[in-house]
Design a protein around this motif. Structure first.
Motif, short mmCIF file in Angstrom:
data_model
loop_
_atom_site.label_atom_id
_atom_site.label_comp_id
_atom_site.label_asym_id
_atom_site.label_seq_id
_atom_site.Cartn_x
_atom_site.Cartn_y
_atom_site.Cartn_z
N GLU A 30 0.83 -1.09 0.06
CA GLU A 30 -0.17 -0.03 -0.10
C GLU A 30 0.89 1.14 0.08
OE1 GLU A 30 -3.04 3.00 0.32
OE2 GLU A 30 -2.93 0.90 -0.49
N THR A 31 0.76 2.06 -0.95
CA THR A 31 1.48 3.34 -0.95
C THR A 31 0.86 4.46 -0.52
OG1 THR A 31 0.86 3.75 -3.24
CG2 THR A 31 2.94 2.70 -3.19
N ARG A 32 1.62 5.30 0.57
CA ARG A 32 1.03 6.22 1.19
C ARG A 32 2.06 7.55 1.20
NH1 ARG A 32 -4.36 5.92 3.92
NH2 ARG A 32 -4.87 4.06 2.52
N SER A 33 1.54 8.72 1.56
CA SER A 33 2.44 10.05 1.49
C SER A 33 3.03 9.89 2.65
CB SER A 33 1.44 11.00 1.15
OG SER A 33 0.64 11.45 2.33
N TRP A 34 2.72 9.09 3.81
CA TRP A 34 3.39 8.99 5.00
C TRP A 34 3.91 7.78 5.52
CZ3 TRP A 34 0.31 6.44 8.63
CH2 TRP A 34 -1.09 6.23 7.88
N PRO A 35 4.89 7.83 6.38
CA PRO A 35 5.30 6.49 6.90
C PRO A 35 4.44 6.07 8.23
CG PRO A 35 6.84 8.06 7.73
CD PRO A 35 5.90 8.98 6.71
N THR A 36 4.85 5.03 8.54
CA THR A 36 4.42 4.41 9.97
C THR A 36 5.43 3.32 10.47
OG1 THR A 36 2.54 3.32 11.15
CG2 THR A 36 3.38 2.39 8.87
N SER A 37 5.59 3.52 11.77
CA SER A 37 6.68 2.68 12.36
C SER A 37 5.89 1.61 13.00
CB SER A 37 7.06 3.65 13.70
OG SER A 37 6.21 3.96 14.55
N TYR A 38 4.44 1.53 12.79
CA TYR A 38 3.68 0.17 13.24
C TYR A 38 4.06 -1.01 12.36
CZ TYR A 38 -0.31 -2.78 14.08
OH TYR A 38 -1.06 -3.68 14.52
N ARG A 39 3.86 -2.28 13.24
CA ARG A 39 4.28 -3.34 12.52
C ARG A 39 3.33 -4.29 13.22
NH1 ARG A 39 6.58 -0.11 10.28
NH2 ARG A 39 8.79 0.00 9.48
N GLY A 40 2.55 -5.01 12.42
CA GLY A 40 1.70 -5.95 12.95
C GLY A 40 0.25 -6.21 12.18
N TRP A 41 -0.59 -6.81 12.79
CA TRP A 41 -1.97 -7.07 11.88
C TRP A 41 -2.71 -5.84 11.90
CZ3 TRP A 41 -2.52 -11.39 9.42
CH2 TRP A 41 -1.83 -12.62 9.95
N VAL A 42 -2.91 -5.62 10.33
CA VAL A 42 -4.02 -4.44 9.95
C VAL A 42 -5.15 -5.13 9.23
CG1 VAL A 42 -3.98 -2.54 8.53
CG2 VAL A 42 -1.88 -3.33 9.47
N ALA A 43 -6.30 -4.30 9.69
CA ALA A 43 -7.55 -4.85 9.20
C ALA A 43 -7.43 -3.97 7.77
CB ALA A 43 -8.69 -4.48 10.07
N ILE A 44 -7.75 -4.71 6.66
CA ILE A 44 -8.03 -3.87 5.38
C ILE A 44 -9.71 -3.52 5.05
CG2 ILE A 44 -7.53 -3.64 3.04
CD1 ILE A 44 -4.84 -4.14 4.77
N HIS A 45 -9.56 -2.26 5.35
CA HIS A 45 -10.96 -1.68 5.26
C HIS A 45 -11.28 -1.02 4.16
CE1 HIS A 45 -14.04 1.38 6.15
NE2 HIS A 45 -14.88 0.48 6.98
N ALA A 46 -12.61 -1.29 3.47
CA ALA A 46 -12.77 -0.76 2.17
C ALA A 46 -13.84 0.61 2.70
CB ALA A 46 -13.98 -1.77 1.35
N ALA A 47 -13.56 1.55 2.07
CA ALA A 47 -14.24 2.84 2.62
C ALA A 47 -15.37 2.90 2.06
CB ALA A 47 -13.32 4.10 2.55
N LYS A 48 -16.63 3.71 2.42
CA LYS A 48 -17.72 3.74 1.90
C LYS A 48 -17.62 4.97 0.66
CE LYS A 48 -21.17 2.48 5.47
NZ LYS A 48 -22.15 2.95 5.96
N ASN A 49 -16.60 5.95 0.91
CA ASN A 49 -16.63 7.14 0.20
C ASN A 49 -15.86 6.78 -1.15
OD1 ASN A 49 -15.73 9.38 -1.01
ND2 ASN A 49 -15.99 10.46 0.78
#
Length: 169
Positions: A30-49
């Motif tokens: 997943e490409t983003r304009s911001w980094p994250t230091s989080y590592r672990g499980w992520v729920a992949i959510h489909a936005a309504k918008n």
């Protein structure tokens, strides 16, 4: 609750989900304009918008183009959708559609290589087509992707958010 959620505009969360079924067709970063230091499980959510893709008509147009269509057809098989269904009319919105392990976050360099790497080129094929790999952006490497057999309704948010305990269960 300990799991984080990441909301994405359709069809990108569904393209992540398809990576479990057909790794060569799916999205592993997943490409983003911001980094994250989080590592672990992520729920992949489909936005309504759907504003980022031009609404339902823009989504329908995007889903019809290669390589999106081929990957989404595989995802629709998982959902037992009718053959030749328009993905824009059967994809789920406002729900968690997959979970993945956020393995690493890389900065994309002007050289076309990852941060921390002098030899590893950026992804190719579908994974490259499904992201924005411009220099200065960040690629979040997702592993252990699991498509949910039934989407879990949940309200999403911007950034990384805490998944409610009822949805995480």
């Amino acid at each position: 609750c300990t799991m984080r959620g990441l909301s994405l505009t359709a069809p990108w969360p569904h393209l992540i989900a398809v990576a479990e079924l057909a790794p060569e067709l799916g999205k592993h970063h997943e490409t983003r304009s911001w980094p994250t230091s989080y590592r672990g499980w992520v729920a992949i959510h489909a936005a309504k918008n759907l504003r980022h893709v031009g609404g339902i008509f823009g989504l329908s147009d995007l889903c019809a183009r290669p390589p999106f269509r081929q990957a989404l057809d595989t995802y629709l098989e998982l959902l037992s959708a009718p053959a030749n269904a328009d993905p824009a009319t059967v994809l789920t919105f406002g729900a968690i559609v997959a979970v993945a392990w956020l393995q690493e976050c890389y900065e994309i360099r002007p050289s076309g290589l990852w941060e921390h790497s002098t030899t590893r080129p950026l992804p190719r094929g579908n994974d490259r087509a499904f992201g924005d790999y411009a220099p200065g952006r960040y690629a979040w490497h997702l592993t252990r992707i699991r498509a949910l057999p039934a989407p879990v309704a949940c309200t999403g948010a911007q950034g990384l958010w805490m998944v409610p305990a009822t949805a995480e269960a």
